[in-house]
Design an enzyme around this catalytic site. Structure first.
Site, mmCIF file in Angstrom:
data_model
loop_
_atom_site.group_PDB
_atom_site.id
_atom_site.type_symbol
_atom_site.label_atom_id
_atom_site.label_comp_id
_atom_site.label_asym_id
_atom_site.label_seq_id
_atom_site.Cartn_x
_atom_site.Cartn_y
_atom_site.Cartn_z
ATOM 1 N N ALA A 25 30.453 -32.196 -42.720
ATOM 2 C CA ALA A 25 29.406 -31.261 -43.127
ATOM 3 C C ALA A 25 29.426 -30.026 -42.232
ATOM 4 C CB ALA A 25 28.036 -31.934 -43.092
ATOM 5 N N ASP A 26 29.600 -30.238 -40.938
ATOM 6 C CA ASP A 26 29.740 -29.117 -40.009
ATOM 7 C C ASP A 26 30.979 -28.295 -40.326
ATOM 8 O OD1 ASP A 26 27.519 -29.202 -38.303
ATOM 9 O OD2 ASP A 26 28.411 -30.710 -37.012
#
Length: 421
Positions: free
Chosen positions: A183-184
């Site tokens: 997600a990062d």
């Protein structure tokens, strides 16, 4: 020449999503200045990831340095300055630099930068062409906007952990996160795309803009075909995609298969990734079961998906009859997509990975020949940079303030004595 020569980026982001974006922009030639917290009696200073070890970089004396591998992997080709944003003199310094910048990147909690006088509305008055990118867990709007957002929680909230891992009816089933902070990383890449688009707009119009990047938005977008599956049919039919282990929701056979054990009796596996009906027919030829490709239950991918529970056990029996090397050689010769499952030692020893230049040795201030993963971007006319190793904390403070603001040694010394930088 680099693609982004002349672009100045003031990077007030920390940890991964923001630094991943700015590292990509730095690779492309931008002058990225990483703004970090000065060290003090109650904090070591700098990006938190500097201390996220072991492992730490081993110095020339053989001892661990304070530079964690995590930090080194996300901060190449940048310059580091220290500046205390919590005091007015530090805020004033950043505003002066923002006036000279093309891009400003931050990942503070919603409202923090406004309290510092470093929010978009304030800085646009100083620099109307500034591209200002905010990266948060949940964005600048919505009921969750004030929550802190972390990759692990976002993978859960955004549905990824509901579709990752072994099936719930098999041993080992249950929620599973991805092995890296996707997600990062995806948010960092989407932020990079948005920044480049906004720079193009600013070049044409002289007008900057505010980019509002949220980890949760990105995670929802990353659901890709499974998100579409649910919205197009699943919601109406009450079918929610679940975990499928190493299988694919829409393609069969597209998963991991166990093959003949090695000479020591250890289990071996390969990936079989048949993407279309022609490839399935080729696979059946290699596997010695050509009639299977003509079976009406399996002839088309849609049929194979519907009859997955019948086909896959048949294929499991076939795959166990030959060795890993035998299968890979035969399938590759027949142009049937397949592959081994390598550990990281095997990845970084792979001759193709090495031939593609995916490991680069950097000369670091504390060590020589520091191997790090390279950028995957291969540009023929404007290749990525490899000139600045991940910086030490505040390594370039004097250099940057002189470059950007014309500050002399006396002015710099005053800021240092006051603990601003």
């Amino acid at each position: 020449m680099n693609s982004l020569d002349g672009i100045r980026i003031l990077d007030c982001s920390r940890v991964l999503a923001g630094p991943w974006s700015t590292q990509t922009l730095a690779d492309l030639g931008a002058d990225v200045v990483k703004v970090e917290r000065p060290s003090g009696p109650h904090h070591p200073g700098g990006d938190d990831t500097r201390g996220w070890g072991p492992p730490f970089l081993q110095g020339r004396d053989g001892a661990d340095t304070a530079e964690a591998a995590y930090y080194l992997g996300a901060n190449r080709n940048k310059r580091s300055i220290t500046c205390d944003l919590s005091v007015s003199a530090g805020q004033q310094l950043i505003r002066a630099m923002a006036a000279k910048a093309d891009v400003f990147v931050e990942n503070y909690k919603v409202g923090d930068m406004a309290r510092y006088g470093l929010d978009y509305e304030t800085l646009r008055q100083i620099n109307p062409r500034l591209v200002y990118c905010s990266i948060t867990g949940f964005g600048q709007t919505g009921p969750y906007r004030e929550r802190a957002g972390y990759d692990y929680a976002i993978q859960g909230m955004g549905g990824l952990m509901s579709i990752t891992g072994e099936r719930d009816d098999l041993p080992g089933g249950g929620p599973q996160k991805v092995g890296v902070a996707v997600a990062d990383l995806f948010t960092g890449m989407y932020a990079t795309v948005a920044i480049l688009a906004a720079l193009r707009h600013a070049e044409r119009t002289g007008e900057g803009q505010h980019i509002d990047m949220a980890l949760l938005d990105t995670q929802v977008a990353m659901l890709a075909n499974l998100g579409a599956n649910y919205l197009v049919r699943g919601r109406a039919e009450g079918k929610v995609p679940g975990r499928a282990g190493n299988a694919h929701a829409n393609i069969v056979p597209y998963q991991v298969f166990e093959v003949l054990p090695d000479a020591h009796g250890h289990a071996q596996h390969i990936i079989l990734a048949v993407g279309n009906d022609g490839q399935f027919a080729k696979f059946c030829e290699v596997a010695g079961c050509p009639s299977m490709a003509k079976d009406p239950r399996f002839a088309r991918n849609a049929d194979r998906v519907r009859n997955r529970q019948v086909l896959v056990p048949m294929l499991e029996d076939i795959m166990r009859q030959r060795s890993k090397a035998d299968w890979l050689a035969a399938l590759e010769a027949a142009k049937v997509p397949c592959g081994p499952i390598n550990n990281l030692a095997e990845v970084f020893a792979d001759p193709h990975v090495l031939a593609r230049g995916m490991v680069h040795a950097w000369s670091h201030p504390l060590a020589d020949g520091v191997d790090l993963v390279s950028s995957p971007m291969k540009l023929s006319a404007t290749p990525v940079r490899t000139d600045l190793p991940p910086p030490l904390l505040g390594q370039h403070t004097g250099e940057v303030l002189s470059d950007w603001l014309g500050m002399n040694e006396t002015e710099l010394g005053d800021l240092q004595r006051r603990g601003i930088v």
